[in-house]
Design a protein around this motif. Structure first.
Motif, mmCIF file in Angstrom:
data_model
loop_
_atom_site.group_PDB
_atom_site.id
_atom_site.type_symbol
_atom_site.label_atom_id
_atom_site.label_comp_id
_atom_site.label_asym_id
_atom_site.label_seq_id
_atom_site.Cartn_x
_atom_site.Cartn_y
_atom_site.Cartn_z
ATOM 1 N N ARG A 168 0.638 -0.972 0.122
ATOM 2 C CA ARG A 168 -0.134 0.110 0.356
ATOM 3 C C ARG A 168 0.360 1.081 -0.008
ATOM 4 O O ARG A 168 1.935 1.041 0.348
ATOM 5 N N ASP A 216 -3.214 -6.604 8.885
ATOM 6 C CA ASP A 216 -3.896 -4.497 8.847
ATOM 7 C C ASP A 216 -2.017 -3.726 8.315
ATOM 8 O O ASP A 216 -1.119 -3.703 9.222
ATOM 9 N N GLY A 218 -2.854 0.203 7.086
ATOM 10 C CA GLY A 218 -3.238 0.962 7.072
ATOM 11 C C GLY A 218 -3.075 1.538 7.854
ATOM 12 O O GLY A 218 -2.429 2.887 8.218
ATOM 13 N N THR A 222 0.040 4.279 8.457
ATOM 14 C CA THR A 222 -0.544 6.104 8.997
ATOM 15 C C THR A 222 0.738 6.356 10.471
ATOM 16 O O THR A 222 1.094 7.701 9.944
ATOM 17 N N ARG A 241 -2.962 7.395 -4.269
ATOM 18 C CA ARG A 241 -2.567 5.978 -3.144
ATOM 19 C C ARG A 241 -3.040 5.182 -3.936
ATOM 20 O O ARG A 241 -3.622 5.802 -5.536
#
Length: 367
Positions: A168, A216, A218, A222, A241
């Motif tokens: 990501r 996870d 995300g 972050t 993104r």
């Protein structure tokens, strides 16, 4: 029903590998059809856009080079930083893909966008395609799969799915010019790593993770962005993104199942530790196009075997080492050993330990 259109070479995928293959085969006078499921070549970009080999000519194609990279800063779990010389280029990956595809078209290849491969008969080379005008059938004497880690061409040839990690990435404003890449090794990114790649006035910030060890992405991303903003490197303001899968299992057991040649991610040529795949795609794609032309000149299957041998000679040692180091790290994820710097030094290319004989990795300690 009308007869299937006949081509010498069908290329599936118009990333750097597919574009290079189509250009090389068409330049030898072969009738080439290259298809891609996207509306625009190179969009969306699913790449950190770092080209680690500044000697490749492709960095000089129109609109490709954004900035030069001089070094790499690697951050270990302890917080210790090690600086290394690591020259390369930050590129506009979309412009690279389009420039290579334009070269293929200029050489005489036919390009079809918004076109998916629905079915491929690996024995006859007959392919069913679906494009804006509906379904069509074509046949080709050679098929080149440049269609990514989940390659439908490889699947049609009966090859198993590849092992992958998920990535990501966010694009953020860069606070100031920055000449280096930042790499973050941490148990928070099991099976991968975090990165900052500066690209002119912006930065690509992302991470990779093996979802067998952590679902996870995300939360850790972050946190990484927050850390970089605190350091004053980026503004925490999202500009774009992306994300996707990267193959990390090494070269496939075979990259030419019959008159089918696999290149780039589809062949498993992506580096299992760094995820670098652009140079391997460009090089293997060009070699596949040349091998297809050689094969079509006299029907000698040795030309296809030579492609396999050339790819393995050039990439297998490096990729196999990456697989070995990845397997060592897999034994410690989720254990206290993953907090130590030593295993990460053995598992990352910036450190001399990576290229030496691997020590036995500590056994994972149950939590």
């Amino acid at each position: 029903m009308s007869a299937a259109a006949v081509y010498d070479v069908l290329v599936v995928g118009l990333g750097p590998g597919g574009g290079s293959a189509a250009r090389a085969a068409a330049a030898r006078g072969r009738r080439v059809l290259a298809v891609d499921r996207r509306k625009v070549v190179g969009q969306p970009v699913q790449c950190a856009e770092f080209l680690p080999n500044p000697m490749l000519r492709h960095g000089n194609l129109p609109g490709v080079l954004v900035q030069k990279i001089t070094g790499m800063k690697t951050f270990l779990p302890s917080g210790k930083r090690e600086d290394s010389d690591f020259p390369g280029l930050m590129i506009d990956r979309g412009n690279l893909d389009r420039a290579v595809a334009d070269e293929a078209a200029a050489a005489g290849a036919e390009l079809r966008l918004e076109t998916r491969l629905l079915h491929l008969d690996p024995e006859t080379g007959e392919a069913r395609l679906k494009g804006p005008g509906g379904e069509t059938t074509v046949s080709a004497r050679v098929v080149i799969g440049a269609d990514g880690p989940h390659s439908p061409v490889a699947r049609a040839a009966g090859l198993p799915a590849q092992k992958t990690v998920h990535t990501r990435q966010h694009t953020l404003p860069l606070a100031d010019t920055y000449p280096d890449t930042d790499i973050f090794l941490s148990p928070d990114f099991p099976g991968g790593y975090g990165w900052l790649f500066p690209k002119g006035e912006v930065a690509n910030v992302g991470l990779g993770m093996d979802r067998r060890f952590g679902e996870d992405l995300g939360g850790p991303l972050t946190d990484l962005i927050g850390h970089l903003a605190e350091r004053g490197l980026v503004e925490n303001r999202l500009l774009g993104r992306t994300g996707g899968s990267i193959p990390v299992g090494g070269l496939r057991p075979m990259v030419h199942p019959g008159p089918i040649l696999l290149v780039g991610d589809a062949a498993g040529l992506t580096h299992p530790i760094t995820g670098a795949g652009i140079p391997a795609a460009l090089i293997s794609g060009e070699r596949a196009g040349e091998a297809a032309a050689d094969y079509l000149e006299d029907g000698d299957a040795e030309a296809l075997a030579d492609f396999e041998e050339d790819v393995r000679d050039q990439f297998e040692t490096s990729v196999a080492r990456g697989v070995e180091r990845r397997e060592e790290l897999e034994r410690i994820w989720g254990s206290p050993a993953a907090d130590a710097d030593g295993p990460h030094r053995r598992g990352w290319i910036a450190f001399s330990e990576y290229f030496g004989r691997a020590e036995a990795a500590p056994e994972a300690v149950p939590r």
